[in-house]
Design an enzyme around this catalytic site. Structure first.
Site, PDB file in Angstrom:
ATOM      1  N   TRP A  22     -35.703 -29.584  19.384  1.00  0.00           N
ATOM      2  CA  TRP A  22     -36.600 -29.247  20.491  1.00  0.00           C
ATOM      3  C   TRP A  22     -37.131 -30.485  21.212  1.00  0.00           C
ATOM      4  CZ3 TRP A  22     -40.675 -32.019  19.003  1.00  0.00           C
ATOM      5  CH2 TRP A  22     -40.929 -32.146  17.635  1.00  0.00           C
ATOM      6  N   LYS A  24     -26.510 -23.244  19.779  1.00  0.00           N
ATOM      7  CA  LYS A  24     -27.765 -22.681  19.277  1.00  0.00           C
ATOM      8  C   LYS A  24     -28.908 -23.632  19.615  1.00  0.00           C
ATOM      9  CE  LYS A  24     -30.456 -22.759  15.708  1.00  0.00           C
ATOM     10  NZ  LYS A  24     -31.725 -22.448  16.373  1.00  0.00           N
ATOM     11  N   SER A  57     -33.220 -32.637  11.803  1.00  0.00           N
ATOM     12  CA  SER A  57     -33.828 -33.348  10.674  1.00  0.00           C
ATOM     13  C   SER A  57     -32.813 -33.634   9.569  1.00  0.00           C
ATOM     14  CB  SER A  57     -34.959 -32.494  10.102  1.00  0.00           C
ATOM     15  OG  SER A  57     -34.429 -31.286   9.595  1.00  0.00           O
ATOM     16  N   GLU A  76     -26.569 -36.080  13.853  1.00  0.00           N
ATOM     17  CA  GLU A  76     -27.535 -37.022  14.442  1.00  0.00           C
ATOM     18  C   GLU A  76     -28.889 -36.676  13.851  1.00  0.00           C
ATOM     19  OE1 GLU A  76     -27.260 -39.635  16.067  1.00  0.00           O
ATOM     20  OE2 GLU A  76     -25.133 -39.485  16.518  1.00  0.00           O
ATOM     21  N   CYS A 131     -36.293 -39.306  17.939  1.00  0.00           N
ATOM     22  CA  CYS A 131     -35.550 -39.851  16.802  1.00  0.00           C
ATOM     23  C   CYS A 131     -35.490 -41.366  16.932  1.00  0.00           C
ATOM     24  CB  CYS A 131     -34.158 -39.258  16.763  1.00  0.00           C
ATOM     25  SG  CYS A 131     -33.323 -39.371  18.343  1.00  0.00           S
ATOM     26  N   GLU A 186     -40.279 -40.517   8.570  1.00  0.00           N
ATOM     27  CA  GLU A 186     -40.324 -40.182   9.989  1.00  0.00           C
ATOM     28  C   GLU A 186     -41.464 -39.194  10.218  1.00  0.00           C
ATOM     29  OE1 GLU A 186     -37.268 -37.527  11.666  1.00  0.00           O
ATOM     30  OE2 GLU A 186     -36.992 -39.052  13.200  1.00  0.00           O
TER      31      GLU A 186
HETATM   32  P1  NAD Z   1     -34.675 -29.246  12.566  1.00  0.00           P
HETATM   33  O1  NAD Z   1     -33.693 -29.853  11.636  1.00  0.00           O
HETATM   34  O2  NAD Z   1     -35.813 -28.490  11.993  1.00  0.00           O
HETATM   35  O3  NAD Z   1     -33.930 -28.214  13.533  1.00  0.00           O
HETATM   36  C1  NAD Z   1     -32.837 -28.597  14.350  1.00  0.00           C
HETATM   37  C2  NAD Z   1     -31.996 -27.381  14.656  1.00  0.00           C
HETATM   38  O4  NAD Z   1     -31.417 -26.898  13.440  1.00  0.00           O
HETATM   39  C3  NAD Z   1     -32.794 -26.210  15.234  1.00  0.00           C
HETATM   40  O5  NAD Z   1     -32.015 -25.579  16.230  1.00  0.00           O
HETATM   41  C4  NAD Z   1     -32.964 -25.304  14.032  1.00  0.00           C
HETATM   42  O6  NAD Z   1     -33.137 -23.937  14.360  1.00  0.00           O
HETATM   43  C5  NAD Z   1     -31.641 -25.513  13.311  1.00  0.00           C
HETATM   44  N1  NAD Z   1     -31.642 -25.154  11.886  1.00  0.00           N
HETATM   45  C6  NAD Z   1     -32.694 -25.137  11.017  1.00  0.00           C
HETATM   46  N2  NAD Z   1     -32.276 -24.724   9.793  1.00  0.00           N
HETATM   47  C7  NAD Z   1     -30.939 -24.511   9.875  1.00  0.00           C
HETATM   48  C8  NAD Z   1     -29.929 -24.115   8.954  1.00  0.00           C
HETATM   49  N3  NAD Z   1     -30.218 -23.839   7.689  1.00  0.00           N
HETATM   50  N4  NAD Z   1     -28.659 -24.018   9.385  1.00  0.00           N
HETATM   51  C9  NAD Z   1     -28.335 -24.299  10.658  1.00  0.00           C
HETATM   52  N5  NAD Z   1     -29.237 -24.669  11.592  1.00  0.00           N
HETATM   53  C10 NAD Z   1     -30.522 -24.795  11.215  1.00  0.00           C
HETATM   54  O7  NAD Z   1     -35.149 -30.421  13.525  1.00  0.00           O
HETATM   55  P2  NAD Z   1     -36.236 -30.358  14.692  1.00  0.00           P
HETATM   56  O8  NAD Z   1     -37.589 -30.303  14.068  1.00  0.00           O
HETATM   57  O9  NAD Z   1     -35.863 -29.312  15.689  1.00  0.00           O
HETATM   58  O10 NAD Z   1     -36.006 -31.782  15.399  1.00  0.00           O
HETATM   59  C11 NAD Z   1     -36.577 -32.952  14.932  1.00  0.00           C
HETATM   60  C12 NAD Z   1     -35.573 -33.799  14.185  1.00  0.00           C
HETATM   61  O11 NAD Z   1     -34.438 -34.059  14.988  1.00  0.00           O
HETATM   62  C13 NAD Z   1     -36.121 -35.168  13.821  1.00  0.00           C
HETATM   63  O12 NAD Z   1     -35.796 -35.486  12.484  1.00  0.00           O
HETATM   64  C14 NAD Z   1     -35.389 -36.110  14.768  1.00  0.00           C
HETATM   65  O13 NAD Z   1     -35.273 -37.436  14.307  1.00  0.00           O
HETATM   66  C15 NAD Z   1     -34.083 -35.442  14.906  1.00  0.00           C
HETATM   67  N6  NAD Z   1     -33.401 -35.883  16.128  1.00  0.00           N
HETATM   68  C16 NAD Z   1     -32.353 -36.760  16.020  1.00  0.00           C
HETATM   69  C17 NAD Z   1     -31.699 -37.221  17.165  1.00  0.00           C
HETATM   70  C18 NAD Z   1     -30.558 -38.201  17.070  1.00  0.00           C
HETATM   71  O14 NAD Z   1     -29.853 -38.360  18.053  1.00  0.00           O
HETATM   72  N7  NAD Z   1     -30.334 -38.861  15.933  1.00  0.00           N
HETATM   73  C19 NAD Z   1     -32.110 -36.775  18.422  1.00  0.00           C
HETATM   74  C20 NAD Z   1     -33.174 -35.886  18.507  1.00  0.00           C
HETATM   75  C21 NAD Z   1     -33.807 -35.439  17.337  1.00  0.00           C
END
Ligand code: NAD
Length: 482
Positions: free
Chosen positions: A153, A177, A231, A252, A286, A383
């Site tokens: 998000w 998704k 994450s 990522e 991130c 983080e």
């Molecule tokens: P998150 O891991 O909670 O969710 C990311 C996505 O995964 C969402 O769409 C979520 O619905 C989905 N998801 C959750 N559980 C799942 C499962 N069991 N199976 C499949 N999909 C699932 O992360 P967040 O809170 O939305 O975003 C923050 C994180 O994203 C931070 O750790 C940040 O560092 C990372 N991030 C990394 C980059 C990069 O390029 N390295 C860029 C942006 C954000």
């Protein structure tokens, strides 16, 4: 605005037992008002989307690079034409200031335009000279097939574009998704993709939670490649699940990046870099350089500047002119940041400013700075994903490098110094996928995005981002008699 899934070229409600009865509430983080109630999908919607994608994919690849490039350009133009509306929607749903959302939209346009250009220029097939002239060999780049894109998000449309543009360019069919926190920008993007006239089934979007839609997408046997941004906790689970069916996977994940400020740096410029690195997008990046390493001779002066600027940051309505920092994107994120402030108190960290929620409506939190944070602190190592900066001093170049590298992550880094030799040495020694020297966090679609250590698996953007959605086929045969 559309609030349904997009499957097989049509907008549709949820399928399955709870068809259409359950909705997902989407909120404005600045005032906690309800923005929309959107479809909440489940495994049946994922299955329908995967089947539509599998049916459409071969024709999409066979259509050739010129047709796919033209479609990508129509998407780029569609985004450009609605730039103002899309930026506003991102600010409303995510809470980032409008100026930052405008940069995101520009990034999306250039990403689609770049991959249109690249797929036309990149050879789909190369001849490989063999030591034995009796045989001829060629290596073809083919798409993976049906690919699943799962995004977070914090940069909703940008993280989507970095996957969607190369995936479509390579000839894959896609199931996207979006995050359940910020599905609105992706819904608007889906409308633009729809208007770009891609064959039905090439692009699909299913809205839902990670457990409901994400997990079903990861497990679906028709999906051959997964590209995930989010994450480390979720990325690790996805990797375990993907391993069972030996699916291709790009990850990522998180970061805990460092900015290193040397005593010869332009202090005004370095301060600006440190402020943006920690507080842009309310620190929900991130690539946040939330660990600030300062050369001892300038530590006091630099710290005073940082605190003065952090305290003066204009927080408020993301849509209002002049707002420099908006709210955190969700209540859960606010609570996470508050939990780290409690941990900091338990660890007896020295807080220089911030540490409090602002008001009672909207998820606003003060820019927060801690000094002399030890390497053992959870705030130094984990983080936080919020407006929390940790400071530490160093005495020489070797210590700066050691401290910067003292992390499980290795996404990015920033170096501020007037000495070009030092800039090169330090940039080369830091274990990160991207190092900015004396410049803000600009990202060009032509270059590589991704990190070292636990931050990433694979790379996005550039030709590497395209290769992530391709697989190689080697064809070898006896040379035909001439
Ligand atoms: P998150 O891991 O909670 O969710 C990311 C996505 O995964 C969402 O769409 C979520 O619905 C989905 N998801 C959750 N559980 C799942 C499962 N069991 N199976 C499949 N999909 C699932 O992360 P967040 O809170 O939305 O975003 C923050 C994180 O994203 C931070 O750790 C940040 O560092 C990372 N991030 C990394 C980059 C990069 O390029 N390295 C860029 C942006 C954000």
């Amino acid at each position: 605005m559309r609030t349904q899934h997009y499957i097989a070229g049509a907008w549709c409600d949820s399928r399955g037992a709870e068809a259409g009865t359950q909705r997902l509430a989407v909120f404005n983080p600045a005032d906690e008002s309800l923005l929309a109630e959107v479809a909440l999908g489940a495994a049946a919607d994922v299955a329908a989307a995967c089947e539509a994608a599998a049916a459409a994919q071969p024709g999409w690849f066979d259509a050739g690079p010129a047709v796919r490039a033209a479609a990508l350009r129509r998407i780029a133009n569609g985004v450009q034409n609605r730039a103002a509306e899309l930026a506003r929607l991102q600010s409303l749903n995510n809470g980032k200031p409008l100026a930052e959302a405008q940069l995101d939209v520009a990034d999306v346009v250039s990403c689609f335009a770049y991959y249109a250009e690249l797929i036309e220029a990149a050879p789909a097939e190369v001849d490989v000279p063999l030591p034995d002239p009796a045989f001829v060999a060629r290596v073809r780049r083919e798409p993976c097939g049906v690919v699943g894109l799962i995004v977070p998000w914090n940069f909703p449309m940008v993280t989507t574009a970095w996957k969607l543009a190369p995936a479509l360019a390579a000839g894959n069919a896609v199931l996207l998704k979006p995050s359940e926190v910020t599905p609105l920008p992706e819904l608007a993007l889906a409308q633009i993709v729809h208007e770009a006239g891609l064959p039905a089934g090439v692009f699909n979007l299913v809205i839902g939670t990670g457990a409901g839609v994400g997990a079903a997408l990861v497990a679906h046997p028709l999906v051959r490649k997964l590209s995930f941004t989010g994450s480390n906790a979720v990325g690790t689970r996805i990797a375990q699940s993907a391993a069972e069916q030996v699916k291709g996977l790009s990850l990522e994940l998180g970061g805990k990046s460092a900015i290193v400020v040397f005593d010869d740096a332009d202090l005004d410029a370095a301060c600006e870099l440190a402020m943006a690195g920690a507080f842009m997008n309310a620190g929900q990046m991130c690539s946040a350089t939330s660990r600030v390493l300062v050369h001892r001779p300038i530590a006091q002066a630099f710290t005073e500047r940082l605190v003065a600027q952090a305290t003066a940051l204009r927080l408020g309505d993301p849509l209002a002119e002049g707002t420099q920092m908006g709210p955190l994107a969700s209540r859960a994120q606010l609570e996470r940041v508050q939990a780290y402030v409690r941990i900091a108190a338990e660890e007896n960290l020295a807080r220089l400013c911030g540490g409090e929620r602002i008001g009672t409506r909207g998820h606003f939190f003060q820019p927060t700075i801690y000094a002399d944070v030890p390497g053992s602190s959870r705030l130094w190592r984990e983080e936080i994903f919020g407006p929390v900066m940790c400071l530490r001093t160093f005495t020489d170049e070797a210590e700066a490098i050691a401290l910067a590298n003292d992390s499980d992550y290795g996404l990015v880094s920033t170096v501020a110094t007037a000495d070009p030799g030092r800039a090169t040495r330090v940039a080369n020694a830091i274990a990160a996928g991207l190092v900015w020297v004396n410049m803000p966090q600009l990202i060009f679609p032509q270059t590589a995005w991704g990190g070292m250590k636990r931050s990433s698996m694979g790379r996005e953007l550039g030709p590497w981002g395209l290769a992530a959605f391709q697989q190689l086929k080697h064809v070898v045969q006896p040379r035909a008699a001439s």
